[in-house]
Each structure stands twice: as structure tokens, then as C-alpha cells.
Design an enzyme around this catalytic site. Structure first.
Site, PDB file in Angstrom:
ATOM      1  N   LYS A 165       0.797  -1.221   0.000  1.00 56.59           N
ATOM      2  CA  LYS A 165       0.000   0.000   0.000  1.00 56.59           C
ATOM      3  C   LYS A 165       0.837   1.282   0.000  1.00 56.59           C
ATOM      4  O   LYS A 165       0.300   2.355  -0.229  1.00 56.59           O
ATOM      5  CB  LYS A 165      -0.976  -0.009   1.163  1.00 56.59           C
ATOM      6  CG  LYS A 165      -1.943  -1.158   1.156  1.00 56.59           C
ATOM      7  CD  LYS A 165      -2.795  -1.286  -0.108  1.00 56.59           C
ATOM      8  CE  LYS A 165      -3.694  -0.137  -0.337  1.00 56.59           C
ATOM      9  NZ  LYS A 165      -4.838  -0.502  -1.216  1.00 56.59           N
TER      10      LYS A 165
ATOM     11  N   SER B 179      -3.197 -12.346   3.421  1.00 53.31           N
ATOM     12  CA  SER B 179      -3.661 -12.138   2.042  1.00 53.31           C
ATOM     13  C   SER B 179      -2.609 -12.625   1.044  1.00 53.31           C
ATOM     14  O   SER B 179      -2.947 -13.099  -0.051  1.00 53.31           O
ATOM     15  CB  SER B 179      -4.007 -10.667   1.788  1.00 53.31           C
ATOM     16  OG  SER B 179      -2.850  -9.905   1.572  1.00 53.31           O
TER      17      SER B 179
HETATM   18  C1  LIG Z   1      -2.712  -7.121   3.467  1.00 54.24           C
HETATM   19  C2  LIG Z   1      -3.430  -6.621   2.262  1.00 54.24           C
HETATM   20  N1  LIG Z   1      -3.662  -7.464   1.273  1.00 54.24           N
HETATM   21  C3  LIG Z   1      -4.330  -7.090   0.159  1.00 54.24           C
HETATM   22  C4  LIG Z   1      -4.781  -5.802  -0.003  1.00 54.24           C
HETATM   23  C5  LIG Z   1      -5.532  -5.445  -1.253  1.00 54.24           C
HETATM   24  O1  LIG Z   1      -4.853  -4.553  -2.083  1.00 54.24           O
HETATM   25  P1  LIG Z   1      -5.703  -3.549  -2.977  1.00 54.24           P
HETATM   26  O2  LIG Z   1      -6.335  -2.571  -2.042  1.00 54.24           O
HETATM   27  O3  LIG Z   1      -4.732  -2.902  -3.887  1.00 54.24           O
HETATM   28  O4  LIG Z   1      -6.737  -4.344  -3.701  1.00 54.24           O
HETATM   29  C6  LIG Z   1      -4.566  -4.905   1.005  1.00 54.24           C
HETATM   30  C7  LIG Z   1      -5.086  -3.544   0.914  1.00 54.24           C
HETATM   31  O5  LIG Z   1      -5.150  -2.815   1.875  1.00 54.24           O
HETATM   32  C8  LIG Z   1      -3.880  -5.311   2.173  1.00 54.24           C
HETATM   33  O6  LIG Z   1      -3.645  -4.467   3.198  1.00 54.24           O
END
Ligand SMILES: Cc1ncc(COP(=O)(O)O)c(C=O)c1O
Length: 330
Positions: A70, A287
Site C-alpha cells: 500500500k 492475504s
Molecule cells: C494485506 C493486504 N492485502 C491485500 C490488499 C488489497 O490490495 P488492494 O487494495 O490494492 O486491492 C490490502 C489492501 O489494503 C492489504 O492491506
């Protein structure tokens, strides 16, 4: 030119032979903005040991100074806000976040000297809260039952009540979010795979990473298959990710860009966190592990002998989730 370190001795140089030939001068005094992006692309070799024709690699986004993917979006949102004259002295940066974008804003606020106010569900990991407090951000905690949507609604209310006070960064609807990935993440992946990437797999949160990277990769090669991933239910433990069917759909999201969409169970992501730590020596966040689950599931459906160079995004490191209960449970 060589840069031997006399304190390390012969054993060190023998164990790390490439250190003998270090030709990149140490980059001292680099500023924060220069350290965002250009993350390593790590090969997950042991997962595909039995499939020599398949490569799975992940962008190690915890190498960003704020520790997550991010940083890219936050830096571009701030830069674009300034350029457009919407953000400047006297304004507080306001946004809703599940944590990582907030950390990026708070870090950039500390570096550039602007105040940051964040709306965030109270149940985000304790590590995230502590990091935000360390950077000096002002946090408004929202009802965990309402998830990230509750935080969005609260940020909208704050802004509506006092539009002069805030620059509402609104990462969910801000084109500077996906453009950050169009300009940096996609270009890096293209260069790091020498244009040989065949599949791009990414988790959806605001969707900025997937949308921006996919748009650029498809321009560079329309045959790259782009697969989006999301949690399999509204109540899930994949922090940062969104279940689009039941959530406020981000303004920047465009479902038509995905060649395929897969749903990932939280339990599978938890198991993969441990598998990656113990098998690949990679301690990644939930994630990131969910994204690898998606890659592996896709590979299971490949025809025998199908060649592929798959790239995914490892959004952050597992050390942001060490207090989570799943470490004791499975
Ligand atoms: C740990 C994590 N994974 C995935 C994402 C998803 O990314 P995006 O917001 O670009 O879809 C985020 C977004 O905040 C995140 O903090």
C-alpha cells in the site's frame, strides 16, 4: 570493483559468493520516496518442485518502507492530491483503511509533515494499531461487525461534516490508487520476468493492485491471463481483502478486467501461511498466503506439461499477524 568486509572473514565470503563481486555501490542517504517500489520478485520453488514447467513468483512487498504494497498507492494518492491542488498545508489527510494504507499514510505524514486521520475497524491486528500509533496517526475505531464498510461510512460522515478540514484521500474511488500499480508494479513485473509472465494473480481489496497491474500487463501482452481473488464469504479473516458480492464495491473496481475470479477460504490461507514459512522460509501475511493458494489451485487445473510463469503479490509480511490465534489453532 569489490567491497570486501574485513570483519566478515573468509567463511562469510565463501558462504555468500556473490558478495565477492558486489558491484552496486551502497546507496546511502536514500530518501523515503525512492525506497517505495522496486521490490524483489521471489521464486516459490519448493511449492512447484514436482512441476518443473511451472514457475510461481511473488513480489515481496514488505520490502517497501511502510512494510506493504500500500505504500505505492498511498504515495501516488498524496502526490496526485498535491498536484491537483486538493491537498496542501492546513489540511488533514483522511481515509478509511484496514491498516496497511493507513500505515503508509502515517509514515508519509511523518516524513512530509502533514497530519493523518484514519477510520479503521477496531478488530484489525494489534500490530497494525501499534505501528499507526508509533507514527502518530489519529485513529477513529469503527464497529468490527460492519467491517471495512463501517470504516468507509464513518470517513464519509467525517468529511461531509467538515470538508474544508480534510483531504479525503478515498482510496476506494481514487484513480491514483490503481495508477500507482499501472506505473510501477506492472512495469517491474514485466522487467523482472523479461516479458515472459503468463499469469498474474492478485487478491482484491480496494482492487487497486489488480486493476492497475492488469491494465498495464494486458497492454504489454494481451495474452497474459489475469486472475482476481477474493474471500469466499462476507465474514473472513483475510485482512485487507474484500468479498465484493456483499461489500460496498470500490469505485475503481472493474470486474470485466479479470479473465477469471476465484474465492479463497480463510482456513486455506491460514494453512498456507504456515506452509510458506516452513517450506519456503517465507513469513508472509494472510492475504499473501491466500494469493498463493489461488496460484496453486489454478495450477491444479493446468493440462499436463503446461508451461507457465505465474506472478502474484505478497502484500505484506507475517510479522504483522503474529498475535493472530490461527498460529495456535491449526
Ligand atoms: C494485506 C493486504 N492485502 C491485500 C490488499 C488489497 O490490495 P488492494 O487494495 O490494492 O486491492 C490490502 C489492501 O489494503 C492489504 O492491506
Amino acid at each position: 570493483m569489490t567491497y570486501p568486509n574485513p570483519e566478515m572473514g573468509e567463511g562469510f565470503l565463501a558462504a555468500f559468493p556473490r558478495r565477492n563481486r558486489l558491484h552496486v555501490p551502497l546507496r546511502l542517504g536514500e530518501n523515503l520516496m525512492d525506497r517505495i517500489g522496486n521490490t524483489p520478485l521471489l521464486r516459490l520453488a519448493s511449492l512447484t518442485r514436482d512441476l518443473p514447467e511451472v514457475q510461481i513468483s511473488g513480489k515481496a512487498e514488505w520490502f517497501n518502507p511502510g512494510g506493504s504494497v500500500k505504500d505505492r498507492a498511498a504515495a501516488n494518492i498524496i502526490a496526485e492530491g498535491r498536484r491537483a491542488g486538493k491537498f496542501g498545508p492546513g489540511k488533514i489527510l483522511l481515509d478509511s483503511t484496514s491498516g496497511n494504507t493507513g500505515i503508509a499514510y502515517a509514515m508519509l505524514g511523518a516524513a512530509q509533515g502533514f497530519p493523518v486521520a484514519l477510520c479503521m475497524p477496531v478488530n484489525v491486528s494489534v500490530e497494525r494499531k501499534r505501528i499507526l500509533e508509533a507514527y502518530g496517526a489519529n485513529i477513529f475505531y469503527t464497529d468490527p461487525a460492519e467491517g471495512s464498510d463501517g470504516a468507509i461510512r464513518y470517513a464519509r460522515e467525517l468529511y461531509a461534516g467538515n470538508p474544508e478540514k480534510y483531504f479525503y484521500a478515498d482510496q476506494y474511488s481514487n484513480d491514483a490508487n490503481w495508477r500507482a500499480h499501472y506505473l510501477t508494479t506492472a512495469t517491474e513485473i514485466w522487467q523482472q520476468t523479461q516479458g515472459r509472465i503468463t499469469h498474474f494473480v492478485s487478491m482484491l481489496g480496494t482492487s487497486g493492485t489488480f486493476i492497475g497491474t492488469t491494465r498495464r500487463l494486458k497492454e504489454l501482452n494481451p495474452h497474459v491471463r489475469c486472475i482476481s481473488l477474493q474471500p469466499d464469504s462476507a465474514f473472513h479473516g483475510i485482512e485487507g481483502a474484500k468479498h465484493m458480492a456483499t461489500a460496498i464495491v470500490p469505485g475503481i473496481y472493474d470486474a470485466s478486467l479479470a479473465d477469471e475470479n476465484m474465492e479463497i477460504a480463510t482456513e486455506d490461507a491460514y494453512k498456507m501461511v504456515k506452509q510458506l514459512a516452513r517450506q519456503e522460509a517465507l513469513l508472509v501475511g494472510i492475504s499473501a498466503a491466500a494469493a498463493v493458494v489461488g496460484c496453486m489451485r489454478m495450477v491444479e487445473n493446468f493440462k499436463r506439461g503446461q508451461r507457465a510463469i505465474i506472478v502474484t503479490i505478497l502484500c505484506d509480511s507475517g510479522d504483522r499477524y503474529l498475535s493472530e490465534r490461527f498460529w495456535d489453532e491449526i
